[in-house]
Design a protein around this motif. Structure first.
Motif, PDB file in Angstrom:
ATOM      1  N   PHE A  27       0.842  -1.191   0.000  1.00 59.35           N
ATOM      2  CA  PHE A  27       0.000   0.000   0.000  1.00 59.35           C
ATOM      3  C   PHE A  27       0.881   1.246   0.000  1.00 59.35           C
ATOM      4  N   GLY A  28       0.319   2.365  -0.370  1.00 58.14           N
ATOM      5  CA  GLY A  28       1.033   3.628  -0.275  1.00 58.14           C
ATOM      6  C   GLY A  28       1.953   3.892  -1.449  1.00 58.14           C
ATOM      7  N   ILE A  29       3.213   4.177  -1.134  1.00 57.39           N
ATOM      8  CA  ILE A  29       4.178   4.613  -2.148  1.00 57.39           C
ATOM      9  C   ILE A  29       4.416   3.533  -3.195  1.00 57.39           C
ATOM     10  N   ASP A  30       4.578   2.265  -2.779  1.00 52.91           N
ATOM     11  CA  ASP A  30       4.858   1.182  -3.735  1.00 52.91           C
ATOM     12  C   ASP A  30       3.786   1.120  -4.818  1.00 52.91           C
ATOM     13  N   ALA A  31       2.531   1.032  -4.383  1.00 50.84           N
ATOM     14  CA  ALA A  31       1.435   0.899  -5.350  1.00 50.84           C
ATOM     15  C   ALA A  31       1.355   2.122  -6.252  1.00 50.84           C
ATOM     16  N   ALA A  32       1.581   3.310  -5.694  1.00 46.98           N
ATOM     17  CA  ALA A  32       1.524   4.530  -6.497  1.00 46.98           C
ATOM     18  C   ALA A  32       2.598   4.523  -7.584  1.00 46.98           C
ATOM     19  N   ALA A  33       3.800   4.064  -7.248  1.00 46.97           N
ATOM     20  CA  ALA A  33       4.880   4.007  -8.244  1.00 46.97           C
ATOM     21  C   ALA A  33       4.533   3.022  -9.357  1.00 46.97           C
ATOM     22  N   HIS A  34       3.996   1.850  -8.989  1.00 42.35           N
ATOM     23  CA  HIS A  34       3.581   0.877 -10.001  1.00 42.35           C
ATOM     24  C   HIS A  34       2.508   1.472 -10.914  1.00 42.35           C
ATOM     25  N   ARG A  35       1.522   2.117 -10.314  1.00 44.18           N
ATOM     26  CA  ARG A  35       0.418   2.660 -11.112  1.00 44.18           C
ATOM     27  C   ARG A  35       0.902   3.780 -12.036  1.00 44.18           C
ATOM     28  N   GLY A  36       1.838   4.576 -11.570  1.00 43.15           N
ATOM     29  CA  GLY A  36       2.384   5.613 -12.430  1.00 43.15           C
ATOM     30  C   GLY A  36       3.054   5.033 -13.660  1.00 43.15           C
ATOM     31  N   ALA A  37       3.838   3.967 -13.461  1.00 46.32           N
ATOM     32  CA  ALA A  37       4.506   3.325 -14.592  1.00 46.32           C
ATOM     33  C   ALA A  37       3.493   2.713 -15.548  1.00 46.32           C
ATOM     34  N   LEU A  38       2.458   2.082 -15.010  1.00 47.15           N
ATOM     35  CA  LEU A  38       1.438   1.470 -15.858  1.00 47.15           C
ATOM     36  C   LEU A  38       0.680   2.532 -16.646  1.00 47.15           C
ATOM     37  N   ALA A  39       0.459   3.696 -16.022  1.00 47.71           N
ATOM     38  CA  ALA A  39      -0.247   4.775 -16.723  1.00 47.71           C
ATOM     39  C   ALA A  39       0.550   5.272 -17.917  1.00 47.71           C
ATOM     40  N   ALA A  40       1.875   5.148 -17.846  1.00 44.11           N
ATOM     41  CA  ALA A  40       2.730   5.542 -18.966  1.00 44.11           C
ATOM     42  C   ALA A  40       2.961   4.393 -19.933  1.00 44.11           C
ATOM     43  N   ALA A  41       2.218   3.291 -19.753  1.00 46.74           N
ATOM     44  CA  ALA A  41       2.364   2.100 -20.602  1.00 46.74           C
ATOM     45  C   ALA A  41       3.780   1.547 -20.537  1.00 46.74           C
ATOM     46  N   GLY A  42       4.423   1.677 -19.389  1.00 44.16           N
ATOM     47  CA  GLY A  42       5.772   1.163 -19.210  1.00 44.16           C
ATOM     48  C   GLY A  42       5.786  -0.076 -18.338  1.00 44.16           C
ATOM     49  N   PRO A  43       6.844  -0.875 -18.425  1.00 42.89           N
ATOM     50  CA  PRO A  43       6.930  -2.086 -17.607  1.00 42.89           C
ATOM     51  C   PRO A  43       7.296  -1.740 -16.168  1.00 42.89           C
ATOM     52  N   THR A  44       6.832  -2.567 -15.262  1.00 40.83           N
ATOM     53  CA  THR A  44       7.165  -2.411 -13.855  1.00 40.83           C
ATOM     54  C   THR A  44       7.299  -3.795 -13.239  1.00 40.83           C
ATOM     55  N   ILE A  45       8.116  -3.918 -12.205  1.00 40.50           N
ATOM     56  CA  ILE A  45       8.356  -5.198 -11.538  1.00 40.50           C
ATOM     57  C   ILE A  45       7.930  -5.074 -10.089  1.00 40.50           C
ATOM     58  N   ALA A  46       7.088  -5.987  -9.638  1.00 37.75           N
ATOM     59  CA  ALA A  46       6.684  -6.069  -8.239  1.00 37.75           C
ATOM     60  C   ALA A  46       7.406  -7.247  -7.597  1.00 37.75           C
ATOM     61  N   VAL A  47       8.229  -6.981  -6.602  1.00 38.22           N
ATOM     62  CA  VAL A  47       8.974  -8.036  -5.909  1.00 38.22           C
ATOM     63  C   VAL A  47       8.233  -8.359  -4.615  1.00 38.22           C
ATOM     64  N   LEU A  48       7.755  -9.591  -4.502  1.00 36.30           N
ATOM     65  CA  LEU A  48       6.924  -9.990  -3.372  1.00 36.30           C
ATOM     66  C   LEU A  48       7.730 -10.724  -2.306  1.00 36.30           C
ATOM     67  N   ALA A  49       7.197 -10.709  -1.081  1.00 40.94           N
ATOM     68  CA  ALA A  49       7.810 -11.451   0.017  1.00 40.94           C
ATOM     69  C   ALA A  49       7.311 -12.875   0.071  1.00 40.94           C
ATOM     70  N   GLY A  50       6.166 -13.149  -0.548  1.00 44.62           N
ATOM     71  CA  GLY A  50       5.628 -14.501  -0.635  1.00 44.62           C
ATOM     72  C   GLY A  50       5.695 -15.015  -2.054  1.00 44.62           C
ATOM     73  N   GLY A  51       5.024 -16.139  -2.305  1.00 39.62           N
ATOM     74  CA  GLY A  51       5.032 -16.721  -3.639  1.00 39.62           C
ATOM     75  C   GLY A  51       4.334 -15.840  -4.662  1.00 39.62           C
ATOM     76  N   VAL A  52       4.714 -15.998  -5.925  1.00 41.58           N
ATOM     77  CA  VAL A  52       4.102 -15.184  -6.979  1.00 41.58           C
ATOM     78  C   VAL A  52       2.642 -15.538  -7.198  1.00 41.58           C
ATOM     79  N   ASP A  53       2.205 -16.669  -6.632  1.00 40.60           N
ATOM     80  CA  ASP A  53       0.810 -17.066  -6.730  1.00 40.60           C
ATOM     81  C   ASP A  53       0.022 -16.681  -5.480  1.00 40.60           C
TER      82      ASP A  53
END
Length: 408
Positions: free
Chosen positions: A163-189
């Motif tokens: 939540f917060g800054i992380d999600a905002a950064a991802h959404r900003g990149a997606l709004a520019a049609a650019g790739p973004t990587i989310a690194v999770l602490a749990g499994g990708v599923d």
């Protein structure tokens, strides 16, 4: 060649991993039994190698099946990436080199990737944007702007999908049609937070959801701390946007500093507790932390030589771009009473003819006016707060000097 049974489809252009199957399976098995504490594994791997270490430990974990993990990952469109695979991001190898005699975890045994992006390509120009979960409207806006601006400049935005800054950064990149990587602490599923399941699916559609933990792994607290080192290692630099004095985002910054990566900080209001960690970092580590206010600043810090942002000089003013002699002439010209050409020439130390040649264009520009007693400044000539009406401005903000008089 198509993916084999039980293996996730590979993104376009990603070659098959190769024939080192026992080594890959050993790494996948070891990642399942290692848990969140990976600090002792590098020495064991160096001494025995992946296959021998896995064969030694495998009898103690009869329920661990690497091939089953591959099959589970394939059901959600994920794949394992191991050192030596074409997709392996060489940036993370620095985690082994930077361990020293400490207890820091080394490079991941395996990275699980869900999405259409190719990890080795996306990580070539990657920058982390991290910050607090309880972000203010100011912080969310800044993170979105940075994500948008960086993606628009060809950078991959990396963060933790919180939540917060992380999600905002991802959404900003997606709004520019650019790739973004989310690194999770749990499994990708295992979408975490669960409320971001749709966001993670959107990230995977053009970028990657990444984790070093096997499929189905829950996001234990310890795993968030070890996850942060992967975020820092993947990127050329880390940007901190809003962080309290005890923010977990400071852990990512610590890893970036340890790895010798560029650390950048967005300042906030000095009265905001959510920016106190940012300001403390700038003050206590001023030789390692760089203040940035936009995507252009970040590109200057971590981009290739010559990737510079045009400098803004502020609002254009009437006297911008004028020659030194013209500015000197305006400085000695009165605003209320008029002055003759001969006196003006004496004040600036030039010939009357040269001064007369300058006064005509200045009158056309509206900076001076001619009276029966001589010349004087107009209201525009006295003010330097705005460009002359009808006078075009250049992209840099300054009025062009093409029609302005120049020194003879």
């Amino acid at each position: 060649m198509s993916a084999g049974a039980g293996e996730a489809p590979r993104p376009a252009g990603v070659p098959a991993p190769g024939g080192d199957e026992p080594r890959r399976l050993a790494r996948i098995g070891l990642s399942r039994i290692a848990g969140p504490d990976l600090s002792s594994l590098p020495e064991q791997l160096h001494g025995l190698g992946e296959v021998a270490l896995w064969e030694r430990l495998r009898p103690q974990h009869p329920g661990v099946d690497p091939r089953q993990d591959i099959e589970i990952a394939a059901q959600v469109g994920a794949r394992p990436i191991c050192p030596g695979d074409p997709e392996w991001p060489v940036r993370v190898n620095v985690l082994d080199q930077a361990r020293g005699a400490g207890r820091e975890a080394g490079a991941p045994l395996v990275l699980w990737a869900r999405g259409t992006g190719r990890l080795d390509h996306l990580s070539q120009r990657a920058v982390a944007v991290v910050g607090c979960r309880a972000a203010t409207a100011y912080g969310v806006h800044q993170a979105e702007e940075l994500g948008y601006g960086l993606a628009g400049r060809g950078w991959t935005v990396v963060s933790g999908a919180a939540f917060g800054i992380d999600a905002a950064a991802h959404r900003g990149a997606l709004a520019a049609a650019g790739p973004t990587i989310a690194v999770l602490a749990g499994g990708v599923d295992v979408p975490y937070p669960a409320a971001h399941a749709d966001l993670l699916d959107e990230i995977a559609a053009s970028g990657l959801v990444l984790s070093e933990t096997p499929p189905g792994s829950p996001p234990y607290r310890r795993r968030f701390l070890t996850r942060n080192r992967v975020i820092a290692a993947l990127c050329a630099g880390t940007v901190l946007v809003e962080a309290g004095l005890r923010s977990g985002a400071l852990n990512t910054v610590r890893h970036a500093r340890r790895l010798g990566r560029t650390v950048m900080v967005v300042p906030g209001p000095v009265t905001s507790a959510m920016s106190a960690g940012c300001h403390r970092l700038l003050r206590d580590h001023r030789e390692e932390a760089v203040l940035v206010t936009g995507a252009g600043d970040i590109c200057e810090e971590i981009g290739p030589i010559g990737e510079l942002e045009p400098r803004s000089s502020g609002p254009a003013r009437a006297r911008d771009g004028l020659a030194d002699l013209v500015l000197e002439l305006l400085d000695v010209m009165p605003a209320r009473s008029a002055i003759g050409v001969a006196e003006l020439a004496r004040r600036v130390g030039r010939q009357p003819g040269a001064i007369l040649a300058l006064l005509g264009p200045l009158a056309v520009e509206g900076l001076v006016e001619a009276t029966h007693a001589g010349y004087r400044l107009t209201a525009l000539g006295r003010s330097s707060s705005s460009p002359p009406r009808g006078r075009a401005t250049s992209p840099g903000g300054a009025a062009p000097a093409a029609s302005a008089p120049t020194s003879p």
